[in-house]
Scaffold this motif. Sequence first.
Motif, PDB file in Angstrom:
ATOM      1  N   THR A  35     -14.756 -24.755  12.256  1.00 48.32           N
ATOM      2  CA  THR A  35     -13.465 -25.204  11.755  1.00 48.32           C
ATOM      3  C   THR A  35     -13.463 -25.096  10.232  1.00 48.32           C
ATOM      4  O   THR A  35     -14.441 -24.708   9.604  1.00 48.32           O
ATOM      5  N   GLY A  36     -12.355 -25.477   9.665  1.00 46.90           N
ATOM      6  CA  GLY A  36     -12.242 -25.496   8.220  1.00 46.90           C
ATOM      7  C   GLY A  36     -11.062 -26.344   7.791  1.00 46.90           C
ATOM      8  O   GLY A  36     -10.069 -26.459   8.515  1.00 46.90           O
ATOM      9  N   THR A  37     -11.183 -26.938   6.653  1.00 46.73           N
ATOM     10  CA  THR A  37     -10.087 -27.700   6.062  1.00 46.73           C
ATOM     11  C   THR A  37      -9.734 -27.056   4.731  1.00 46.73           C
ATOM     12  O   THR A  37     -10.622 -26.752   3.933  1.00 46.73           O
ATOM     13  N   GLY A  38      -8.463 -26.841   4.509  1.00 48.71           N
ATOM     14  CA  GLY A  38      -8.064 -26.121   3.312  1.00 48.71           C
ATOM     15  C   GLY A  38      -8.358 -24.638   3.419  1.00 48.71           C
ATOM     16  O   GLY A  38      -8.580 -23.966   2.413  1.00 48.71           O
ATOM     17  N   THR A  39      -8.352 -24.142   4.640  1.00 47.38           N
ATOM     18  CA  THR A  39      -8.653 -22.729   4.887  1.00 47.38           C
ATOM     19  C   THR A  39      -7.388 -21.885   4.748  1.00 47.38           C
ATOM     20  O   THR A  39      -6.273 -22.393   4.627  1.00 47.38           O
ATOM     21  N   SER A  40      -7.581 -20.569   4.812  1.00 48.81           N
ATOM     22  CA  SER A  40      -6.452 -19.646   4.803  1.00 48.81           C
ATOM     23  C   SER A  40      -6.873 -18.344   5.448  1.00 48.81           C
ATOM     24  O   SER A  40      -8.061 -18.103   5.693  1.00 48.81           O
ATOM     25  N   PHE A  41      -5.894 -17.520   5.740  1.00 50.27           N
ATOM     26  CA  PHE A  41      -6.176 -16.171   6.222  1.00 50.27           C
ATOM     27  C   PHE A  41      -5.266 -15.201   5.474  1.00 50.27           C
ATOM     28  O   PHE A  41      -4.183 -15.561   5.008  1.00 50.27           O
ATOM     29  N   LYS A  42      -5.725 -13.962   5.369  1.00 51.34           N
ATOM     30  CA  LYS A  42      -4.974 -12.962   4.618  1.00 51.34           C
ATOM     31  C   LYS A  42      -5.044 -11.617   5.324  1.00 51.34           C
ATOM     32  O   LYS A  42      -6.133 -11.136   5.651  1.00 51.34           O
ATOM     33  N   VAL A  43      -3.881 -11.011   5.555  1.00 53.66           N
ATOM     34  CA  VAL A  43      -3.831  -9.661   6.099  1.00 53.66           C
ATOM     35  C   VAL A  43      -4.215  -8.688   4.988  1.00 53.66           C
ATOM     36  O   VAL A  43      -3.737  -8.785   3.858  1.00 53.66           O
ATOM     37  N   ALA A  44      -5.108  -7.757   5.292  1.00 53.43           N
ATOM     38  CA  ALA A  44      -5.540  -6.773   4.299  1.00 53.43           C
ATOM     39  C   ALA A  44      -4.361  -5.916   3.858  1.00 53.43           C
ATOM     40  O   ALA A  44      -3.362  -5.765   4.583  1.00 53.43           O
ATOM     41  N   ASP A  45      -4.473  -5.348   2.656  1.00 48.72           N
ATOM     42  CA  ASP A  45      -3.447  -4.418   2.191  1.00 48.72           C
ATOM     43  C   ASP A  45      -3.222  -3.360   3.261  1.00 48.72           C
ATOM     44  O   ASP A  45      -4.172  -2.780   3.795  1.00 48.72           O
ATOM     45  N   LYS A  46      -1.945  -3.095   3.557  1.00 49.33           N
ATOM     46  CA  LYS A  46      -1.594  -2.284   4.719  1.00 49.33           C
ATOM     47  C   LYS A  46      -0.851  -1.022   4.287  1.00 49.33           C
ATOM     48  O   LYS A  46       0.063  -1.069   3.469  1.00 49.33           O
ATOM     49  N   LEU A  47      -1.260   0.111   4.856  1.00 48.67           N
ATOM     50  CA  LEU A  47      -0.639   1.399   4.563  1.00 48.67           C
ATOM     51  C   LEU A  47      -0.141   2.015   5.866  1.00 48.67           C
ATOM     52  O   LEU A  47      -0.931   2.318   6.758  1.00 48.67           O
ATOM     53  N   GLU A  48       1.176   2.195   5.965  1.00 44.31           N
ATOM     54  CA  GLU A  48       1.793   2.780   7.151  1.00 44.31           C
ATOM     55  C   GLU A  48       2.420   4.121   6.788  1.00 44.31           C
ATOM     56  O   GLU A  48       2.624   4.438   5.610  1.00 44.31           O
ATOM     57  N   ILE A  49       2.739   4.914   7.789  1.00 43.88           N
ATOM     58  CA  ILE A  49       3.370   6.215   7.560  1.00 43.88           C
ATOM     59  C   ILE A  49       4.746   6.005   6.937  1.00 43.88           C
ATOM     60  O   ILE A  49       5.543   5.180   7.411  1.00 43.88           O
ATOM     61  N   GLY A  50       4.999   6.719   5.844  1.00 44.40           N
ATOM     62  CA  GLY A  50       6.260   6.576   5.138  1.00 44.40           C
ATOM     63  C   GLY A  50       6.908   7.913   4.841  1.00 44.40           C
ATOM     64  O   GLY A  50       6.581   8.942   5.453  1.00 44.40           O
ATOM     65  N   LYS A  51       7.814   7.912   3.850  1.00 43.44           N
ATOM     66  CA  LYS A  51       8.605   9.104   3.523  1.00 43.44           C
ATOM     67  C   LYS A  51       8.558   9.458   2.044  1.00 43.44           C
ATOM     68  O   LYS A  51       9.180  10.450   1.634  1.00 43.44           O
ATOM     69  N   ASP A  52       7.853   8.667   1.231  1.00 41.78           N
ATOM     70  CA  ASP A  52       7.881   8.854  -0.216  1.00 41.78           C
ATOM     71  C   ASP A  52       6.638   9.614  -0.680  1.00 41.78           C
ATOM     72  O   ASP A  52       5.520   9.103  -0.585  1.00 41.78           O
ATOM     73  N   LYS A  53       6.850  10.810  -1.210  1.00 45.16           N
ATOM     74  CA  LYS A  53       5.723  11.630  -1.660  1.00 45.16           C
ATOM     75  C   LYS A  53       5.027  10.997  -2.865  1.00 45.16           C
ATOM     76  O   LYS A  53       5.677  10.442  -3.745  1.00 45.16           O
ATOM     77  N   GLN A  54       3.709  11.078  -2.853  1.00 42.58           N
ATOM     78  CA  GLN A  54       2.873  10.563  -3.934  1.00 42.58           C
ATOM     79  C   GLN A  54       2.080  11.754  -4.481  1.00 42.58           C
ATOM     80  O   GLN A  54       1.148  12.223  -3.849  1.00 42.58           O
ATOM     81  N   SER A  55       2.465  12.241  -5.662  1.00 41.72           N
ATOM     82  CA  SER A  55       1.864  13.464  -6.192  1.00 41.72           C
ATOM     83  C   SER A  55       0.998  13.178  -7.411  1.00 41.72           C
ATOM     84  O   SER A  55       1.093  12.121  -8.040  1.00 41.72           O
ATOM     85  N   PHE A  56       0.155  14.162  -7.754  1.00 41.28           N
ATOM     86  CA  PHE A  56      -0.817  14.012  -8.835  1.00 41.28           C
ATOM     87  C   PHE A  56      -0.802  15.241  -9.732  1.00 41.28           C
ATOM     88  O   PHE A  56      -0.522  16.363  -9.287  1.00 41.28           O
ATOM     89  N   SER A  57      -1.124  15.006 -11.002  1.00 40.23           N
ATOM     90  CA  SER A  57      -1.573  16.067 -11.892  1.00 40.23           C
ATOM     91  C   SER A  57      -3.096  16.044 -11.882  1.00 40.23           C
ATOM     92  O   SER A  57      -3.701  14.972 -11.941  1.00 40.23           O
ATOM     93  N   MET A  58      -3.719  17.217 -11.782  1.00 37.66           N
ATOM     94  CA  MET A  58      -5.170  17.320 -11.692  1.00 37.66           C
ATOM     95  C   MET A  58      -5.691  18.269 -12.760  1.00 37.66           C
ATOM     96  O   MET A  58      -5.054  19.282 -13.072  1.00 37.66           O
ATOM     97  N   GLU A  59      -6.844  17.924 -13.267  1.00 41.20           N
ATOM     98  CA  GLU A  59      -7.521  18.789 -14.229  1.00 41.20           C
ATOM     99  C   GLU A  59      -8.941  19.036 -13.754  1.00 41.20           C
ATOM    100  O   GLU A  59      -9.693  18.093 -13.498  1.00 41.20           O
ATOM    101  N   LYS A  60      -9.303  20.314 -13.640  1.00 40.60           N
ATOM    102  CA  LYS A  60     -10.668  20.692 -13.276  1.00 40.60           C
ATOM    103  C   LYS A  60     -11.346  21.268 -14.516  1.00 40.60           C
ATOM    104  O   LYS A  60     -10.841  22.214 -15.126  1.00 40.60           O
ATOM    105  N   GLN A  61     -12.484  20.693 -14.878  1.00 37.49           N
ATOM    106  CA  GLN A  61     -13.203  21.136 -16.071  1.00 37.49           C
ATOM    107  C   GLN A  61     -14.582  21.642 -15.686  1.00 37.49           C
ATOM    108  O   GLN A  61     -15.287  21.022 -14.876  1.00 37.49           O
ATOM    109  N   PHE A  62     -14.977  22.779 -16.291  1.00 36.21           N
ATOM    110  CA  PHE A  62     -16.305  23.347 -16.099  1.00 36.21           C
ATOM    111  C   PHE A  62     -17.138  22.945 -17.311  1.00 36.21           C
ATOM    112  O   PHE A  62     -17.013  23.525 -18.396  1.00 36.21           O
TER     113      PHE A  62
END
Length: 394
Positions: free
Chosen positions: A163-190
Amino acid sequence: MSSSNLVEVKIIKESVLGETPLAGDFETVRFTSESLSGTPETTESQNIRTDRMSSGQVVTGLTVGGDINFELAKDGVIDSFLESSMLNTFQPSAPVSVDLTVDATAKTVTRASGDYAVDVKVGDLVTLIGMDDAANNTQLMVAEIVSATVIRYVGKDTMVDGTGTGTSFKVADKLEIGKDKQSFSMEKQFLDLVEKFILYRGMNVGNMSLNVAYGEIINGTFNFSGNDYEAVSGVANSMTNGRTVNAAATTNSMNGSIDMPFIANSEAGSFDSSTFCIQNVELSLNNNLTPQNCIGEAAPKDYSPGTAQIEVSLGSYLADENWGLLAKKLSQAPFSIGFMVQNGDGHYGFFIPALQVSFDDPQSQGQNQDVVMNMSGVAKVGSLGESALTIFRS
């Protein structure tokens, strides 16, 4: 001669597709190999010459993209690439403060008040906080909402009655299928060349794969499609000139044996820890990106996402406990599957509410060979409209 050990890839998230932000830190990508490239598409001229010589070829298009292969570890860059894969962002949840009681035999968590149906869904990855016994301050996956105040869970065998007193629970950060593109600029260096960089912009994850197998490091691939490419010399022409570049993560890679506390499925009817031995799980996501090609532009201007096609492969020893899958392959009755991977640096969770599989009948492969079922299938939308795949992070 350039060495593969002296190649760095840095990224920054774009606010506008194809435009490198003027402010913000770059992150260094940790990878096992990469195949990023700007590759021209060429066509040979068909002009007829009396000297029988070719008139040469011309560039008619440009393919920008490639793979980044990785080992799964708790890593902010991997988080960002997962968001791009799912066309969405991780959504945090606030902790819920309430007294909790764990019944490790029945695998239930009872709350003193409130309604679980308001705070969690089946398949959610939840952390218990402030329990009297440290073994219960851990993660579990919601298997069933039994009543307003009781959930049944799938979790670690180390959990105990408490048991516990003063306890809590938390749902982890959640990622579901969506519609908003998330793009990046990338740099490759030799790094062993004199200030040589290749710049990629508008890079979206079109395909993702993840491979989990016993005794192996969990690995996968992010496949990118972009809309701009440039090879440059000199620091002044690089994306990262004058910008803060954060070092690559140093967290430990996760493996498919001791870093996998549980895997569960509902093949037998109720969602519970798997009663049959699963050797490997492979997930793949194809966003079916369609390039938008415009006259006057070498590379695609943009990409249109299509159906989020999720395929799953499972390898399992034949057992009494999974015999029911033979009927399911004919009826295509879906079942759910969920698992978590975790080490000292953090955890990820994966939940598929409705998986349909197909496979050949179990066969004898020869002397001293185990009989196995190698299943492949498709994850579809849940019966209540749930995301076909949900990813959780610590």
